[in-house]
Scaffold this motif. Structure first.
Motif, PDB file in Angstrom:
ATOM      1  N   GLY A  44     -21.908  -4.370  39.287  1.00 60.23           N
ATOM      2  CA  GLY A  44     -21.711  -3.759  40.595  1.00 60.23           C
ATOM      3  C   GLY A  44     -22.974  -3.157  41.160  1.00 60.23           C
ATOM      4  O   GLY A  44     -23.321  -3.363  42.336  1.00 60.23           O
ATOM      5  N   LEU A  45     -23.699  -2.424  40.327  1.00 57.21           N
ATOM      6  CA  LEU A  45     -24.939  -1.802  40.797  1.00 57.21           C
ATOM      7  C   LEU A  45     -26.006  -2.849  41.100  1.00 57.21           C
ATOM      8  O   LEU A  45     -26.734  -2.743  42.084  1.00 57.21           O
ATOM      9  N   MET A  46     -26.097  -3.882  40.250  1.00 55.46           N
ATOM     10  CA  MET A  46     -27.077  -4.932  40.511  1.00 55.46           C
ATOM     11  C   MET A  46     -26.726  -5.699  41.773  1.00 55.46           C
ATOM     12  O   MET A  46     -27.618  -6.088  42.544  1.00 55.46           O
ATOM     13  N   THR A  90     -32.926   4.501  31.644  1.00 54.62           N
ATOM     14  CA  THR A  90     -34.000   4.015  32.503  1.00 54.62           C
ATOM     15  C   THR A  90     -33.480   2.938  33.446  1.00 54.62           C
ATOM     16  O   THR A  90     -33.773   2.939  34.647  1.00 54.62           O
ATOM     17  N   VAL A  91     -32.691   2.029  32.895  1.00 53.76           N
ATOM     18  CA  VAL A  91     -32.116   0.945  33.696  1.00 53.76           C
ATOM     19  C   VAL A  91     -31.129   1.503  34.716  1.00 53.76           C
ATOM     20  O   VAL A  91     -31.181   1.158  35.902  1.00 53.76           O
ATOM     21  N   LYS A 105     -29.748   2.977  40.367  1.00 49.16           N
ATOM     22  CA  LYS A 105     -29.244   4.032  41.240  1.00 49.16           C
ATOM     23  C   LYS A 105     -30.286   4.418  42.296  1.00 49.16           C
ATOM     24  O   LYS A 105     -29.967   4.547  43.488  1.00 49.16           O
ATOM     25  N   ASN A 106     -31.528   4.590  41.864  1.00 51.22           N
ATOM     26  CA  ASN A 106     -32.593   4.965  42.800  1.00 51.22           C
ATOM     27  C   ASN A 106     -32.788   3.908  43.880  1.00 51.22           C
ATOM     28  O   ASN A 106     -32.964   4.233  45.063  1.00 51.22           O
ATOM     29  N   TYR A 107     -32.777   2.649  43.465  1.00 51.35           N
ATOM     30  CA  TYR A 107     -32.983   1.569  44.429  1.00 51.35           C
ATOM     31  C   TYR A 107     -31.867   1.561  45.469  1.00 51.35           C
ATOM     32  O   TYR A 107     -32.118   1.380  46.669  1.00 51.35           O
ATOM     33  N   CYS A 108     -30.653   1.768  45.003  1.00 54.43           N
ATOM     34  CA  CYS A 108     -29.521   1.830  45.939  1.00 54.43           C
ATOM     35  C   CYS A 108     -29.688   2.981  46.925  1.00 54.43           C
ATOM     36  O   CYS A 108     -29.525   2.812  48.145  1.00 54.43           O
ATOM     37  N   GLU A 109     -30.003   4.147  46.403  1.00 59.45           N
ATOM     38  CA  GLU A 109     -30.146   5.330  47.263  1.00 59.45           C
ATOM     39  C   GLU A 109     -31.296   5.149  48.259  1.00 59.45           C
ATOM     40  O   GLU A 109     -31.167   5.515  49.442  1.00 59.45           O
TER      41      GLU A 109
END
Length: 393
Positions: free
Chosen positions: A16-18, A112-113, A118-122
């Motif tokens: 989901g996150l990817m 780390t992953v 999460k950071n990329y999404c935000e």
């Protein structure tokens, strides 16, 4: 206030996150990730014993259990480990390292992953909606009183580790859309420990050995694995056992009369070499017990059980039988075998009967061995779905 997103992704695990990150990288906006827990990626944090084996450089589609290997091969060929590596290094800024064919984050930490996803999404405006359990999807693609979308991605996992939230709800979600039980392959635990009722096995709880293990079902050899075997109070564990477990459990679904494993405690030696090494010790002029004599070859606790069994010491060292009575349940399984059939999905992972809804990750009937295979499927299926959605938008 209600909101109609471009894409609503149900489940904030690996796939989901990817999927959200990949969509954002392709210029898609107005994305929501809906998670039933109060935190993201609980199961992802557990992968690889917390080290997160993100992929494997030698993956081929035939390594997986699946109902449509041709379709799986197409997906994995388009979005392979090199595609994954490039996305992690270039987009997520996660440095990867190799340990043989196994690929890890340089930090050897799963957080780390998770944090990079999460950071990329935000950073790209993806909305996170937590503490929200989606139980059904309406024909109009509404997932709650105030959330709807043009496209929906079901990324809620399988049934393994239900305490993390992957309790089989994904299958109910899919069926709320297509109402077709034939679209599902029966599920069972995979990459899980096996149980044995053999009494002498319990004496070895905690002991380990480097072995070769063969799995027999109804007296027919089905598969073999080499690696560390761990004896437990309920049976056996270790990577070599986990690799064989899904074969056993899928056979059990069809009905079996008996199952057992045969353990070779000297896998690096041929039968003749093993016989010579064992004879050299047993024929030594000594008042020591047979278990003591071979304890320089086999650990003492295992040697005690070997010599206590009927048959020759040689046969018990090279073909040590352990009867399998069952496996541990989904709460101990790393992966689910079975789920939404790949044949009921397009190569984009969109449902054939409802192409505005996609199913990715562990919810699909695709499962592989230990060593980055199942995370690679999570990434590949996410890339396939996101690429198709971006094109359609």
């Amino acid at each position: 206030m209600s909101h109609n997103y471009n894409v609503a992704i149900i489940g904030a695990g690996a796939s989901g996150l990817m999927c959200a990150c990949s969509l954002a990288s392709l210029g898609v906006t107005d994305i929501a990730v809906i998670e039933r827990n109060d935190k993201l990626g609980r199961k992802l944090l557990m992968t690889g014993n917390g080290r997160c084996n993100v992929t494997n450089d030698s993956i081929v589609s035939s390594d997986y259990n699946c109902d449509d290997h041709s379709k799986l091969d197409t997906i994995l060929s388009c979005y392979d480990s090199s595609y994954t590596r490039e996305f992690f290094e270039k987009d997520l800024k996660v440095k990867l390292i190799n340990k043989g064919d196994l690929v890890y984050p340089r930090t050897l930490r799963s957080d780390t992953v998770l944090q990079s996803l999460k950071n990329y999404c935000e950073d790209n405006g993806v909305s996170f909606i937590t503490d929200t359990c989606v139980k059904s999807i309406t024909p109009e693609l509404t997932v709650s009183d105030n959330i709807s979308a043009k496209f929906i991605v079901i990324a809620t996992g399988g049934a393994s580790y239900p305490a993390t939230g992957s309790d089989g709800n994904s299958y109910k979600l899919v069926n709320s859309v297509i109402h077709d039980n034939s679209a599902f392959a029966q599920i069972c635990p995979a990459l899980v420990q096996l149980k044995s009722s053999d009494k002498d096995i319990k004496k070895l709880s905690g002991s380990k050995a480097q072995v070769k293990v063969k799995l027999f079902i109804n007296k027919e050899e089905k598969a073999s694995e080499c690696g560390e075997l761990l004896f437990t109070d309920y049976g056996v564990s270790g990577i070599c056992i986990l690799q064989l477990s899904s074969i056993y459990n899928r056979a059990k679904l069809k009905g079996i009369k008996e199952a057992y494993i045969s353990v070779d405690f000297l896998p690096e030696l041929s039968d003749d070499e093993s016989y010579d090494q064992i004879a050299l010790r047993l024929e030594a002029d000594s008042n020591r017990s047979d278990a003591e004599k071979i304890s320089g070859l086999i650990s003492r606790d295992i040697a005690e059980v070997i010599v206590s069994r009927k048959g020759s010491v040689f046969d018990n060292i090279k073909n040590f039988r352990i009867n399998i009575s069952d496996s541990m349940d989904f709460d101990r399984a790393q992966v689910t075998s079975g789920g939404v059939k790949l044949s009921s999905l397009k190569t984009s992972l969109a449902l054939i009967n409802k192409p505005s809804v996609y199913v990715i990750g562990e919810a699909v009937n695709v499962d592989g061995p230990c060593g980055g295979y199942n995370l690679q499927w999570a990434w590949s299926s996410a890339f396939a779905a996101s690429g198709d959605i971006a094109g359609r938008l």
